[in-house]
Structures are given as structure tokens and as C-alpha cells.
Design an enzyme around this catalytic site. Structure first.
Site, PDB file in Angstrom:
ATOM      1  N   ARG A 188       0.810  -1.232   0.000  1.00  0.00           N
ATOM      2  CA  ARG A 188       0.000   0.000   0.000  1.00  0.00           C
ATOM      3  C   ARG A 188       0.844   1.284   0.000  1.00  0.00           C
ATOM      4  NH1 ARG A 188      -2.468  -3.437  -1.216  1.00  0.00           N
ATOM      5  NH2 ARG A 188      -4.443  -4.264  -0.460  1.00  0.00           N
ATOM      6  N   SER A 237     -11.044   0.133   3.291  1.00  0.00           N
ATOM      7  CA  SER A 237     -10.231  -0.150   4.486  1.00  0.00           C
ATOM      8  C   SER A 237      -9.656   1.150   5.031  1.00  0.00           C
ATOM      9  CB  SER A 237      -9.072  -1.079   4.128  1.00  0.00           C
ATOM     10  OG  SER A 237      -9.561  -2.303   3.634  1.00  0.00           O
ATOM     11  N   GLU A 307      -4.641   3.674   6.214  1.00  0.00           N
ATOM     12  CA  GLU A 307      -4.510   3.521   4.760  1.00  0.00           C
ATOM     13  C   GLU A 307      -5.066   4.768   4.083  1.00  0.00           C
ATOM     14  OE1 GLU A 307      -7.051   1.304   1.672  1.00  0.00           O
ATOM     15  OE2 GLU A 307      -5.658  -0.221   2.391  1.00  0.00           O
TER      16      GLU A 307
HETATM   17  N1  EPU Z   1     -12.170  -9.805  10.283  1.00  0.00           N
HETATM   18  C1  EPU Z   1     -12.742  -9.874  11.534  1.00  0.00           C
HETATM   19  N2  EPU Z   1     -13.687  -8.946  11.859  1.00  0.00           N
HETATM   20  C2  EPU Z   1     -14.089  -7.961  10.998  1.00  0.00           C
HETATM   21  C3  EPU Z   1     -13.490  -7.896   9.719  1.00  0.00           C
HETATM   22  C4  EPU Z   1     -12.520  -8.843   9.379  1.00  0.00           C
HETATM   23  O1  EPU Z   1     -12.403 -10.734  12.351  1.00  0.00           O
HETATM   24  O2  EPU Z   1     -14.946  -7.148  11.362  1.00  0.00           O
HETATM   25  C5  EPU Z   1     -11.157 -10.825   9.910  1.00  0.00           C
HETATM   26  C6  EPU Z   1     -11.678 -11.728   8.781  1.00  0.00           C
HETATM   27  O3  EPU Z   1     -12.412 -12.800   9.292  1.00  0.00           O
HETATM   28  C7  EPU Z   1     -10.379 -12.164   8.112  1.00  0.00           C
HETATM   29  C8  EPU Z   1      -9.426 -10.971   8.317  1.00  0.00           C
HETATM   30  O4  EPU Z   1     -10.008 -10.181   9.368  1.00  0.00           O
HETATM   31  O5  EPU Z   1      -9.842 -13.278   8.787  1.00  0.00           O
HETATM   32  C9  EPU Z   1      -9.240 -10.146   7.052  1.00  0.00           C
HETATM   33  O6  EPU Z   1     -10.480  -9.603   6.622  1.00  0.00           O
HETATM   34  P1  EPU Z   1     -10.915  -9.563   5.069  1.00  0.00           P
HETATM   35  O7  EPU Z   1     -10.785 -10.913   4.466  1.00  0.00           O
HETATM   36  O8  EPU Z   1     -12.236  -8.883   4.997  1.00  0.00           O
HETATM   37  O9  EPU Z   1      -9.821  -8.704   4.330  1.00  0.00           O
HETATM   38  P2  EPU Z   1      -9.115  -7.340   4.755  1.00  0.00           P
HETATM   39  O10 EPU Z   1      -7.684  -7.663   5.028  1.00  0.00           O
HETATM   40  O11 EPU Z   1      -9.863  -6.627   5.825  1.00  0.00           O
HETATM   41  C10 EPU Z   1      -8.333  -6.674   2.336  1.00  0.00           C
HETATM   42  C11 EPU Z   1      -8.146  -5.350   1.664  1.00  0.00           C
HETATM   43  C12 EPU Z   1      -9.478  -4.906   1.047  1.00  0.00           C
HETATM   44  C13 EPU Z   1      -9.968  -5.952   0.054  1.00  0.00           C
HETATM   45  C14 EPU Z   1     -10.111  -7.279   0.826  1.00  0.00           C
HETATM   46  C15 EPU Z   1     -10.537  -8.423  -0.060  1.00  0.00           C
HETATM   47  C16 EPU Z   1      -6.429  -4.198   3.009  1.00  0.00           C
HETATM   48  C17 EPU Z   1      -6.151  -3.162   4.042  1.00  0.00           C
HETATM   49  N3  EPU Z   1      -7.721  -4.368   2.669  1.00  0.00           N
HETATM   50  O12 EPU Z   1      -9.232  -6.464   3.417  1.00  0.00           O
HETATM   51  O13 EPU Z   1      -9.245  -3.719   0.318  1.00  0.00           O
HETATM   52  O14 EPU Z   1     -11.221  -5.580  -0.498  1.00  0.00           O
HETATM   53  O15 EPU Z   1      -8.838  -7.627   1.418  1.00  0.00           O
HETATM   54  O16 EPU Z   1      -9.567  -8.621  -1.070  1.00  0.00           O
HETATM   55  O17 EPU Z   1      -5.488  -4.824   2.508  1.00  0.00           O
HETATM   56  C18 EPU Z   1      -9.282  -1.347   0.571  1.00  0.00           C
HETATM   57  O18 EPU Z   1      -8.049  -1.428   0.497  1.00  0.00           O
HETATM   58  O19 EPU Z   1      -9.888  -0.256   0.702  1.00  0.00           O
HETATM   59  C19 EPU Z   1     -10.037  -2.579   0.551  1.00  0.00           C
HETATM   60  C20 EPU Z   1     -11.338  -2.607   0.751  1.00  0.00           C
END
Ligand code: EPU
Length: 321
Positions: A188, A237, A307
Site C-alpha cells: 500500500r 479499508s 490507509e
Molecule cells: N475480520 C474480523 N472482523 C471484521 C473484519 C474482518 O475478524 O470485522 C477478519 C476476517 O475474518 C479475516 C481478516 O479479518 O480473517 C481479514 O479480513 P478480510 O478478508 O475482509 O480482508 P481485509 O484484510 O480486511 C483486504 C483489503 C481490502 C480488500 C479485501 C478483499 C487491506 C487493508 N484491505 O481487506 O481492500 O477488499 O482484502 O480482497 O489490505 C481497501 O483497500 O480499501 C479494501 C477494501
């Protein structure tokens, strides 16, 4: 309007632009907060952008505001939107000879893309031509220029992996073309020269990638729809994921889902999404972001890094958190 702004405004008009003064920015950002820009202008090519740079006022490129937190006091100087040929797509195609081409006739080439085009539109256009390679931008809001600045990505990869070159304008109006090595893409983050504006990007694309990407895309969009509050105003995010963990998981484990400050709320659906419930100010969002960061630090000794980018005229000491 100050003499400085009036002078800048005149220069922009002489260069064929239509600057708007005190332009409200809450209409543009995804969080729908923030005060006005002193001047806002649409530029259609690099010549016009050079005229903007030549005013010596601070320049902020808005992209489509999907990752920006604009201060309640607004933004001093000139806010720029990239339009015209800064949203074009063409191809460098070894099998079709030198120069730029409208389509990709061979299997592999470089898509030369204006930085102002929305990621979603780029994906749709490439898809129609049967071209893949930038599927990592699936569902990522914002423009290609913003995606480069952020090294945007998803579980499908990061845009930095596909970059052949980045063309940008320095504050003195000169143009530079940088290779991915010089841009030092990290999670990022990219290292762009201070005050520079990305105008055009070369992305490695290929027809082979198209079919594989299509399979993953549907699955990925369904995952996002199920796990993220896409129907409410947020900036995606809010924090980057710390190494080996997820910001959403940590904020959730700290018990902060649903937490409210003023009109800002941490989503019940995904804890790394911060929502404007209707009447949030930029200050409410800042306070809630800080509260989440401090609470996660107290409970887990992990320091979350935003971010989202704060822009504009914030009270001194507000940022960094
Ligand atoms: N989780 C929780 N509670 C929550 C939310 C998430 O426990 O309220 C846990 C999930 O169960 C999972 C982990 O946290 O084990 C990661 O969550 P998720 O799979 O939703 O992915 P993320 O890391 O939060 C990233 C990108 C997103 C992208 C998604 C899907 C970053 C900072 N964010 O989210 O990108 O859409 O993967 O590919 O890397 C963005 O950058 O604006 C964005 C939305």
C-alpha cells in the site's frame, strides 16, 4: 479572493480551464465530508497540468476521493481532476509495430493508461477487449493514479506487480518516466517524488490472463459484497493490515464494532470500515480513527497505520495520529 488566488485563476482561464472557487468537496469524496477547495479545476492534458503547476499554489489531485479524508476547513490552493486525454487507453504492442495502438492485436503488450481513469472503467474496457492483467484492481474504487500512489491491491495481487513505467509531472512542470524499481512499491505504498502528479501509467497486460481473472473476479466480488458494507459511505479499508494480521480482526477483537463518535461509526459488518451515518464531520472520523488506533494499541500492542490519506487544512497536531 486573495490577489494570489485571483492571479492563479486568471492564469488557468488563459490556459483554457474553468476554475471554480470555493468548490465544495463533500460532493466528491466517498465519505461525503470536508470543506471547500480554494480553487478546483479539471485539466484535460499535460499542458494544462503544467499551467496549474506554474501557479506556485499547492496542488492536490483528488482522484475520485475514495481514499481521502478531506479536512472540515477544506483544501488551500488548487484541487485538480484529471480529465480529457488523461483518461485515455492505448497499447504498446510489439506485434503491431512501434507507436501506440487502439487495440492489442498480439497476446502481450503494455496498456498505456491516463492516470485519471477510474479503475472500474479500465477493467470494463480491457474486459471488453479480452485483455487481462490488472484483475488485482477488481472492486478497488478510485483512479489508476491513486492506485499507483497507494500500490492498491486485493487478495488477487497488487498493481505494482504489473507496472512497466509511470510517467509523472514534477512541481517544476517537467516530465519524468520512472521504472518500477525507482518507485519502490511496498504494501500500500509507492515512493513518488514529492509534489509530483502521475499523468500516465504503463501496465503489462495479456490476453492469456483474461480467462483466469474472470473466474476469480466473480468470486472476489461476491466475497466483498458479503463481508463489506459497500452500500454505506466509507473509504474502504481505513487502516493498512499490520504484518501477519488484519486491522479488521484487531478492531473487532477490541470490541469496537458499532462504536460511534458524532456521525461516524465503525461498521458492524467489517470493523476496518468507518462509516458516515449521515451527519459526520471530518473531525468525527478523525476522532474515531484515533480511538480505534489507541484502543488496539492498548489491548494488543500493535500500532495500526491509516490507509486513508488526510488532506487539506487540519488543525495543527491532528495528523499523523
Ligand atoms: N475480520 C474480523 N472482523 C471484521 C473484519 C474482518 O475478524 O470485522 C477478519 C476476517 O475474518 C479475516 C481478516 O479479518 O480473517 C481479514 O479480513 P478480510 O478478508 O475482509 O480482508 P481485509 O484484510 O480486511 C483486504 C483489503 C481490502 C480488500 C479485501 C478483499 C487491506 C487493508 N484491505 O481487506 O481492500 O477488499 O482484502 O480482497 O489490505 C481497501 O483497500 O480499501 C479494501 C477494501
Amino acid at each position: 479572493m486573495s490577489w494570489e488566488l485571483a492571479g492563479a485563476s486568471l492564469k488557468l482561464i488563459m490556459a483554457g480551464m474553468e476554475p471554480v472557487k470555493d468548490a465544495p468537496l463533500s460532493n466528491f469524496g466517498w465519505w461525503r465530508v470536508g470543506g471547500p477547495a480554494d480553487l478546483m479545476v479539471d485539466v484535460t492534458d499535460e499542458e494544462q497540468l503544467a499551467a496549474v503547476m506554474d501557479t506556485d499554489l499547492p496542488v492536490t489531485v483528488l482522484g475520485n476521493g475514495s481514499n481521502l479524508l478531506v479536512a472540515d476547513a477544506g483544501i488551500r490552493g488548487i484541487v485538480v481532476r484529471l480529465r480529457g486525454n488523461l483518461r485515455d487507453i492505448a497499447f504498446r504492442d510489439p506485434s503491431a509495430g512501434p507507436g501506440l495502438h487502439k487495440t492489442l492485436s498480439g497476446n502481450t503488450g503494455i496498456a498505456v493508461v491516463g492516470a485519471g481513469i477510474a479503475n472500474s472503467l479500465l477493467l470494463r474496457k480491457l474486459d471488453r477487449m479480452g485483455v487481462g492483467g490488472v484483475g488485482c484492481l477488481t472492486g478497488v474504487p478510485g483512479t489508476v493514479g491513486g492506485a499507483i500512489r497507494m500500490n492498491a491491491g486485493t487478495r488477487l495481487g497488487e498493481i505494482g506487480e504489473r507496472v512497466a513505467f509511470v510517467r509523472l509531472m514534477l512541481p517544476n512542470g517537467s516530465i519524468e518516466t520512472l521504472t518500477p524499481d525507482a518507485l519502490g512499491f511496498e504494501y500500500r505504498r509507492a515512493h513518488l517524488p514529492t509534489g509530483s502528479v502521475v499523468t500516465r501509467v504503463g501496465l503489462w497486460v495479456s490476453k492469456d490472463d483474461h480467462a483466469t481473472e474472470q473466474e476469480h473476479r466473480e468470486e472476489h466480488l461476491a466475497y466483498r459484497k458479503a463481508s463489506q458494507p459497500l452500500d454505506q459511505p466509507s473509504c474502504g479499508s481505513t487502516f493498512k493490515n499490520p504484518p501477519g494480521d488484519a486491522a479488521g480482526r484487531l478492531i473487532d477483537a477490541a470490541g469496537l464494532k458499532g462504536a460511534v463518535i458524532g456521525g461516524a461509526q465503525i461498521s458492524e459488518k467489517h470493523a476496518n470500515f468507518f462509516i458516515n451515518t449521515g451527519n459526520a464531520t471530518a473531525a468525527d472520523l478523525h476522532a474515531l480513527i484515533k480511538h480505534a488506533r489507541d484502543t488496539v494499541h492498548e489491548q494488543f500492542s500493535v500500532t495500526l497505520e491509516p490507509e486513508v490519506h488526510a488532506v487539506g487544512d487540519w488543525p495543527e497536531g491532528t495528523w499523523p495520529l
